[in-house]
Design a protein around this motif. Structure first.
Motif: not given
Length: 505
Positions: A362-364, A359-360, A449, A271-272
């Motif tokens: 992560n994608d939660l 939110p900046q 998740r 992912l990264r």
């Protein structure tokens, strides 16, 4: 039954006495040695030898000789005049620990007291009669004079105690327990208050709570790691062995074990390429925190079996020597060092909280809210954590670098060790609340998740925690969640520690 010898007390013994009500008695051989030591004092008195605090005044008044007829009153006056503590009292647990540690110090057989005095201290301990001891007022040198004076007052029927859930006059508690006040003999009042048992008692309880909290911080960090889909490669043993810090290696091993089988962790470049430090550097940071705890443990294990009196009576050599073993510098340094570890557990935890709610980063869902905008979710949970972390930073300032002269400059350098210990304990409470907040957020992130994809260990921990902290399905008064979570972390059975990390300790 724990037998006090003066030199064999362990931290586990303290835990058993303070928290499990284990009974204590004076070892028979120690009793013989204490009696011999007392006879040395009696011999010196008959020889009219000048002895500090026995037939002289105290501190700057040590050059004033006291008439023989006033020697017993001198000891009573000492307790009365030195009981100058202020503020809220220590907890009953601290009071119990102080009774135990002071009795053990006297049991070393170098303080010139009668066995009967120590046995009466143990009578109070075993009967659950806990002196009311104001927490503030000690300089941490010449002993914890004010706190220990309050500790000693109930022995002579003075002051207050906690007994059977009530705060009452000592005399009343003694009567209810069929105990009589003791009459102090020369040296005994001084022997009761010359020592480091306030700072050491608070230090021991801080150590015990910190050890448990560090293990819990790893479990909670693992939940956050899964909630943020952390890169597990960072915990590969090779990385940590080439650096060589034992504690770092152990934390990395435990993190791998906790996260074994997780489908929520990722691999490098999946992912990264790299995680933020608050995830990637968990072993490096928490490993260093373990180092501060181990240092504190080493010094506390020495101090709980130390002679911290003045003067010290040497039976075989027939000597009475004045020194400074009451100076709290070793414990002051240990507690100030421990505070750094406590602060960093909270510091890195708060950074993971931010990554969970922002939110900046992560994608939660924003702030883990079930309905962002209408409901704020965990937004202000992070505020509270940030506030506690900031407060910890002010408490982490080393108390031991300060010193204020006392007793007309006779006692011109002091340790402030009790302040260091008190602040360490306060920081532990703050840090537990930060971890409670991280736990709340990490549980919610893992729920988003997919709980079924969690590792076996974290999933089990998740299910236990969800019995305390419900899912965040709408905004609610989150202060109640924090309080429940923190209480659970403090009181939770720690058997999982031995179950899960026995081979990586």
């Amino acid at each position: 039954m724990i037998r006090l010898t003066g030199n064999t007390l362990t931290l586990d013994d303290v835990h058993q006495v303070v928290f499990s009500g284990q009974k204590v008695q004076l070892d028979l051989q120690a009793k013989v040695n204490i009696e011999k030591n007392r006879q040395t004092v009696e011999t010196f008195l008959k020889e009219k030898k000048i002895m500090y605090g026995i037939n002289t005044g105290f501190g700057k008044l040590s050059n004033i000789l006291i008439d023989e007829v006033d020697l017993e009153q001198l000891q009573i006056n000492l307790l009365h005049s030195h009981a100058c503590g202020v503020g809220e009292p220590f907890s009953e647990e601290v009071s119990r620990a102080m009774l135990l540690l002071r009795a053990n110090a006297l049991a070393c057989g170098f303080s010139g007291v009668r066995p009967a005095l120590i046995e009466r201290m143990l009578d109070l301990l075993n009967a659950g009669i806990h002196p009311v001891i104001p927490a503030q007022g000690s300089l941490g040198a010449s002993g914890d004079l004010a706190p220990l004076a309050h500790l000693a007052l109930p022995l002579i029927g003075k002051g207050e105690v906690f007994y059977q859930g009530k705060r009452i006059a000592s005399q009343n508690a003694l009567q209810q327990a069929n105990l009589q006040p003791i009459k102090l003999k020369p040296k005994e009042g001084l022997a009761l208050i010359n020592g480091t048992q306030a700072m050491t008692a608070v230090g021991v309880l801080s150590y015990l709570e910190m050890e448990k909290m560090l293990y819990q911080s790893e479990l909670i960090a693992a939940l956050s790691f899964e909630g943020l889909q952390g890169i597990i490669d960072a915990f590969e043993p090779a990385i940590h062995h080439v650096r060589g810090h034992k504690e770092q290696i152990e934390v990395a091993a435990r993190m791998c074990k906790i996260l074994q089988g997780s489908k929520l962790t990722t691999k490098q470049a999946e992912l990264r390429v790299q995680d933020a430090y608050s995830l990637r550097c968990i072993p490096q940071v928490l490993g260093a925190c373990w180092q501060t705890l181990h240092y504190a443990k080493e010094k506390l294990e020495i101090e709980i079996n130390a002679v911290t009196d003045n003067p010290i009576i040497f039976t075989d050599e027939k000597k009475i020597l004045s020194g400074g073993n009451f100076h709290g510098e070793p414990i002051a340094f240990a507690m100030d060092f421990l505070k750094l570890g406590i602060a960093e557990v909270a510091n890195i935890s708060e950074r993971r909280i931010e990554r969970l709610v922002n939110p900046q980063l992560n994608d939660l869902p924003a702030f883990l809210s079930p309905n962002p905008g209408l409901q704020s979710g965990a937004m202000i949970l992070q505020y509270s954590a940030a506030s506690l972390v900031s407060e910890n930073k002010t408490l982490a300032h080393p108390a031991s670098v300060d010193s204020i002269p006392s007793s007309a400059n006779q006692e011109d350098h002091v340790s402030m060790g009790t302040t260091a210990a008190r602040h360490a304990y306060m920081m532990i409470q703050n840090t537990r609340n930060v971890l409670a907040i991280e736990l709340i957020c990490a549980l919610q992130a893992c729920e988003y998740r997919g709980v079924a994809n969690m590792a076996k260990t974290t999933r089990k921990f998740y299910k236990r925690a969800r019995n305390i902290i419900p899912s965040m399905i709408k905004d609610r008064i989150f202060a109640e969640d924090i309080a429940r979570a923190a209480h659970w972390l403090k009181e939770a059975d720690d058997s999982y520690v031995s179950e899960r990390w026995e081979n990586t300790k």
